[in-house]
Design a protein around this motif. Structure first.
Motif, PDB file in Angstrom:
ATOM      1  N   ARG A   1     -27.129  81.745  23.123  1.00  0.00           N
ATOM      2  CA  ARG A   1     -25.750  81.964  23.568  1.00  0.00           C
ATOM      3  C   ARG A   1     -25.219  83.270  23.002  1.00  0.00           C
ATOM      4  NH1 ARG A   1     -20.897  77.850  21.950  1.00  0.00           N
ATOM      5  NH2 ARG A   1     -19.200  79.135  22.725  1.00  0.00           N
ATOM      6  N   GLY A   2     -24.657  84.114  23.869  1.00  0.00           N
ATOM      7  CA  GLY A   2     -24.079  85.382  23.456  1.00  0.00           C
ATOM      8  C   GLY A   2     -25.043  86.554  23.511  1.00  0.00           C
ATOM      9  N   LYS A   3     -26.345  86.278  23.550  1.00  0.00           N
ATOM     10  CA  LYS A   3     -27.324  87.368  23.598  1.00  0.00           C
ATOM     11  C   LYS A   3     -27.292  88.037  24.960  1.00  0.00           C
ATOM     12  CE  LYS A   3     -30.658  85.732  20.203  1.00  0.00           C
ATOM     13  NZ  LYS A   3     -32.092  85.494  19.941  1.00  0.00           N
ATOM     14  N   LEU A   4     -27.547  89.328  24.975  1.00  0.00           N
ATOM     15  CA  LEU A   4     -27.600  90.078  26.220  1.00  0.00           C
ATOM     16  C   LEU A   4     -28.904  89.754  26.938  1.00  0.00           C
ATOM     17  CD1 LEU A   4     -26.246  93.518  24.965  1.00  0.00           C
ATOM     18  CD2 LEU A   4     -24.975  91.527  25.792  1.00  0.00           C
ATOM     19  N   VAL A   5     -28.801  89.561  28.267  1.00  0.00           N
ATOM     20  CA  VAL A   5     -29.961  89.216  29.090  1.00  0.00           C
ATOM     21  C   VAL A   5     -29.887  89.999  30.406  1.00  0.00           C
ATOM     22  CG1 VAL A   5     -30.250  86.897  28.107  1.00  0.00           C
ATOM     23  CG2 VAL A   5     -28.781  87.208  30.107  1.00  0.00           C
ATOM     24  N   PRO A   6     -31.051  90.227  31.061  1.00  0.00           N
ATOM     25  CA  PRO A   6     -31.030  90.910  32.359  1.00  0.00           C
ATOM     26  C   PRO A   6     -30.359  90.064  33.428  1.00  0.00           C
ATOM     27  CG  PRO A   6     -33.270  90.823  31.447  1.00  0.00           C
ATOM     28  CD  PRO A   6     -32.408  89.945  30.604  1.00  0.00           C
ATOM     29  N   ALA A   7     -29.853  90.728  34.457  1.00  0.00           N
ATOM     30  CA  ALA A   7     -29.256  90.023  35.598  1.00  0.00           C
ATOM     31  C   ALA A   7     -30.265  89.055  36.180  1.00  0.00           C
ATOM     32  CB  ALA A   7     -28.818  91.031  36.653  1.00  0.00           C
ATOM     33  N   GLY A   8     -29.792  87.896  36.622  1.00  0.00           N
ATOM     34  CA  GLY A   8     -30.652  86.906  37.234  1.00  0.00           C
ATOM     35  C   GLY A   8     -31.217  85.888  36.264  1.00  0.00           C
ATOM     36  N   THR A   9     -30.933  86.036  34.982  1.00  0.00           N
ATOM     37  CA  THR A   9     -31.412  85.075  33.991  1.00  0.00           C
ATOM     38  C   THR A   9     -30.632  83.770  34.141  1.00  0.00           C
ATOM     39  OG1 THR A   9     -31.945  86.877  32.472  1.00  0.00           O
ATOM     40  CG2 THR A   9     -31.761  84.682  31.515  1.00  0.00           C
TER      41      THR A   9
END
Length: 167
Positions: free
Chosen positions: A133-141
């Motif tokens: 939670r809160g971590k940056l992730v690529p679009a579509g995750t």
């Protein structure tokens, strides 16, 4: 500057402004007292504004990210807010031309990050559930915020990315 105890002298900030003097704003805020510290917050993770000048870690796909955490809240077992007994912290709000280096674990380094060097733009979202939670992730995750946080500028290494503000 991070002030740490001698036992934590190895700690380095997981968000590093590269273009921020006039491109991003470090806003003074307070960590929401309702935050239970169930997930460790590292600098560079996505925060949302809750009430007034209070922020918390993003926790719902429909929440709109406010900015990026500037301080540790339990990450690397370092919590300066608890050490001084205040909930005062800061959040980086990115302008369209701001750029920051983000180090893992503020972003999910177990996912595939594709360098957008071909002129395409990859939007970055924030994980909204679980331990990431809160971590940056690529679009579509899966379970990511519907509103983007930033855009990927480049993949520096397996443990460092460069992000930019939304255009």
């Amino acid at each position: 500057m991070i002030r740490v105890r001698a036992a934590n002298a190895h700690i380095k900030r997981t968000i590093r402004p590269t273009y921020a003097w006039t491109q991003a704003t470090p806003k003074s805020v307070f960590l929401d007292p309702a935050w239970d510290r169930s997930v460790k917050i590292y600098p560079g993770m996505a925060l949302v504004r809750t009430l007034g000048e209070q922020v918390s870690l993003i926790g719902g796909t429909s929440q709109v990210p406010y900015g990026l955490a500037a301080d540790y809240v339990g990450g690397d077992d370092f919590d300066p807010l608890l050490d001084v007994g205040l909930n005062a912290t800061a959040v980086w709000v990115l302008g369209s031309d701001a750029e920051f280096e983000i180090l893992a674990p503020a972003f999910d380094d177990t996912l595939t990050w594709t360098d957008p060097g071909n002129g395409t733009e990859l939007l970055i979202h924030a994980q909204t559930t679980g331990a990431n939670r809160g971590k940056l992730v690529p679009a579509g995750t899966a379970n990511a915020s519907t509103a983007p946080v930033a855009r990927l500028v480049k993949v520096n290494s397996a443990s460092k990315i460069t992000i930019g503000g939304l255009r």
